[in-house]
Every structure is written in C-alpha cells, then in structure tokens.
Design a protein around this motif. Structure first.
Motif, PDB file in Angstrom:
ATOM      1  N   TYR A   1       0.629  -1.041   0.187  1.00 33.25           N
ATOM      2  CA  TYR A   1      -0.024   0.138  -0.062  1.00 33.25           C
ATOM      3  C   TYR A   1       0.850   1.457   0.177  1.00 33.25           C
ATOM      4  O   TYR A   1       0.641   2.185  -0.623  1.00 33.25           O
ATOM      5  N   GLU A   2       1.949   1.138   0.801  1.00 34.11           N
ATOM      6  CA  GLU A   2       2.848   2.337   0.590  1.00 34.11           C
ATOM      7  C   GLU A   2       3.406   2.836  -0.667  1.00 34.11           C
ATOM      8  O   GLU A   2       3.627   3.814  -1.278  1.00 34.11           O
ATOM      9  N   ILE A   3       3.644   1.523  -1.428  1.00 37.55           N
ATOM     10  CA  ILE A   3       4.183   1.743  -2.699  1.00 37.55           C
ATOM     11  C   ILE A   3       3.066   2.178  -3.762  1.00 37.55           C
ATOM     12  O   ILE A   3       3.436   3.051  -4.660  1.00 37.55           O
ATOM     13  N   LEU A   4       1.969   1.725  -3.536  1.00 38.71           N
ATOM     14  CA  LEU A   4       0.814   2.321  -4.363  1.00 38.71           C
ATOM     15  C   LEU A   4       0.554   3.667  -3.947  1.00 38.71           C
ATOM     16  O   LEU A   4       0.445   4.564  -5.095  1.00 38.71           O
ATOM     17  N   ARG A   5       0.688   4.145  -2.834  1.00 38.67           N
ATOM     18  CA  ARG A   5       0.428   5.597  -2.386  1.00 38.67           C
ATOM     19  C   ARG A   5       1.315   6.573  -3.126  1.00 38.67           C
ATOM     20  O   ARG A   5       1.054   7.373  -3.730  1.00 38.67           O
ATOM     21  N   GLU A   6       2.920   6.068  -3.356  1.00 44.07           N
ATOM     22  CA  GLU A   6       3.593   6.855  -3.796  1.00 44.07           C
ATOM     23  C   GLU A   6       3.412   7.009  -5.320  1.00 44.07           C
ATOM     24  O   GLU A   6       3.756   7.921  -5.896  1.00 44.07           O
ATOM     25  N   GLU A   7       2.967   5.698  -5.966  1.00 45.40           N
ATOM     26  CA  GLU A   7       2.804   5.912  -7.541  1.00 45.40           C
ATOM     27  C   GLU A   7       1.547   6.801  -7.582  1.00 45.40           C
ATOM     28  O   GLU A   7       1.479   7.593  -8.541  1.00 45.40           O
ATOM     29  N   LEU A   8       0.780   6.807  -6.878  1.00 41.99           N
ATOM     30  CA  LEU A   8      -0.605   7.545  -6.906  1.00 41.99           C
ATOM     31  C   LEU A   8      -0.068   9.210  -6.645  1.00 41.99           C
ATOM     32  O   LEU A   8      -0.596  10.036  -7.571  1.00 41.99           O
ATOM     33  N   LEU A   9       0.681   9.403  -5.700  1.00 45.59           N
ATOM     34  CA  LEU A   9       1.211  10.798  -5.369  1.00 45.59           C
ATOM     35  C   LEU A   9       1.723  11.488  -6.715  1.00 45.59           C
ATOM     36  O   LEU A   9       1.589  12.275  -6.941  1.00 45.59           O
ATOM     37  N   ALA A  10       2.570  10.361  -7.352  1.00 43.02           N
ATOM     38  CA  ALA A  10       3.476  11.030  -8.271  1.00 43.02           C
ATOM     39  C   ALA A  10       2.600  11.218  -9.308  1.00 43.02           C
ATOM     40  O   ALA A  10       2.800  12.097 -10.311  1.00 43.02           O
ATOM     41  N   ALA A  11       1.316  10.509  -9.682  1.00 39.37           N
ATOM     42  CA  ALA A  11       0.555  10.728 -10.754  1.00 39.37           C
ATOM     43  C   ALA A  11      -0.026  11.841 -10.745  1.00 39.37           C
ATOM     44  O   ALA A  11      -0.459  12.653 -11.566  1.00 39.37           O
TER      45      ALA A  11
END
Length: 210
Positions: A68-78
């Motif tokens: 979930y932490e990795i997914l959150r970082e991906e969403l923040l980058a987008a």
C-alpha cells in the motif's frame, strides 16, 4: 552460517525477511510462506523472524502494508505529474494498473480477505486508507475546479476505484491481454482506452448518475 546478529543489524533483518517473503510468494505462492521457511530463505536462524513478527499473519500484514505504501507513492507521483485535475484522475487510474502489473504479488496480497477483515491486523487497513486518501484529495481538487459535482464525490471515488481495480485484476490474470489480442491491440492500450472512455462519460454527464 554466521549468527544472525553478525549478518544483519536490526532494521536490515526485517527488510531481508520481507524480501524473502515476497520472493517466496512470487515463485511458489502464498501457501509457501511460513516464518520457518522465510528464515531459511533469508539464511537466518528459525527464531530470528520472531524478533520482528509474532506470527505469519503479522509478517503478511507488514508485507501488505509495504504494498500500500508503494501504491500510495505511485498515486502521489501521478497526481503531481499534471496540473489538470481531470487528467490527474486519468493518470492515477493508469498508475494503479501499472502498479498491479509491476507488483502482482503485492497486489494480490493487499486485498486478501483475512488481512482486510481481521480485527488483529490494523496496519494494512491504515495504509490502504492513506492510499485511498490520495484519490480523495484529487477528487477534492477536481470539485474545487468545477470539474466534478460535490454531491457525488463518494460515489465517483468508488467508481474510479472499481474501474482501476477491475482493470488491474483483469490484466494480471491475463484476461485483459487475451481480449486485447482478439481486438488487435495490447492490454495496456485497451486499459488506457477504457479509462479514457470512463473519464469522457463523466464529462458528458457532469458526474451525475444516468
């Protein structure tokens, strides 16, 4: 084999155990993961994992939280990649699918029913809420910009999640790729086309349910 304390410092051992667990899931499936097996794969004593994880559920919860932490970082980058709030929502859906394709073991583990529903494991739920909050913030930006109506914010958030999660699941299970091949395209191109169509539908309806 050197003693655990000579091979890893405290933080490094935890990371090595998580790495070994993920590798086991990648190669043999979730059923292969046990604290004893993970210790053997990491090259440490059978008791070493218990310094960080009291049981298998705690180990899997920590791994799910990492996903979930990795997914959150991906969403923040987008979200940071485009100033247009409408384009941000499209980009975040694409990022969600990319995350699943790049990290299928994380993706499948993050939504395991026993981790979602367990009263004993809170970390994955907290991390999942943090990831979902990125979407809620992006929707709030779109509402302030007049792109989406405030009255349907929660419904639109769930619709976005359902679309992105469904596409991600279909792609990592090979179903989207099979249908895309029949249509003469790729899974990525078909997924992006569906996301774009969804965004266009919202534009045409003004976000109101039809």
């Amino acid at each position: 084999m050197p003693p655990t304390k000579d091979r890893y410092h405290h933080g490094a051992l935890r990371e090595e155990l998580l790495r070994a667990s993920l590798q086991l899931i990648d190669t043999e499936g979730l059923a292969a993961v046990s604290l004893r097996r993970v210790a053997r794969e990491a090259g440490v004593s059978p008791g070493a994992p218990y310094h960080h994880f009291p049981d298998r559920a705690a180990l899997l919860a920590a791994l799910s939280t990492r996903g979930y932490e990795i997914l959150r970082e991906e969403l923040l980058a987008a979200r940071a990649a485009d100033p247009d709030p409408r384009a941000v929502l499209t980009g975040m859906a694409e990022a969600y699918v990319r995350f699943a394709v790049a990290n299928p073991s994380y993706f499948r583990l993050m939504f395991r029913p026993e981790l979602i529903r367990s009263d004993k494991v809170h970390e994955p739920g907290d991390a999942g809420d943090a990831a979902f909050a990125v979407l809620e913030t992006a929707l709030a930006d779109a509402i302030r910009a007049g792109v989406l109506p405030a009255a349907d914010a929660e419904t639109l958030a769930l619709a976005w999640w359902a679309l992105a999660h469904g596409l991600a699941s279909l792609e990592i299970d090979g179903k989207l790729g099979k249908r895309a091949a029949e249509m003469g395209t790729t899974a990525k191109e078909l997924g992006n086309r569906i996301i774009t169509m969804f965004a266009a539908l919202i534009d045409r309806t003004g976000g109101e349910p039809t």
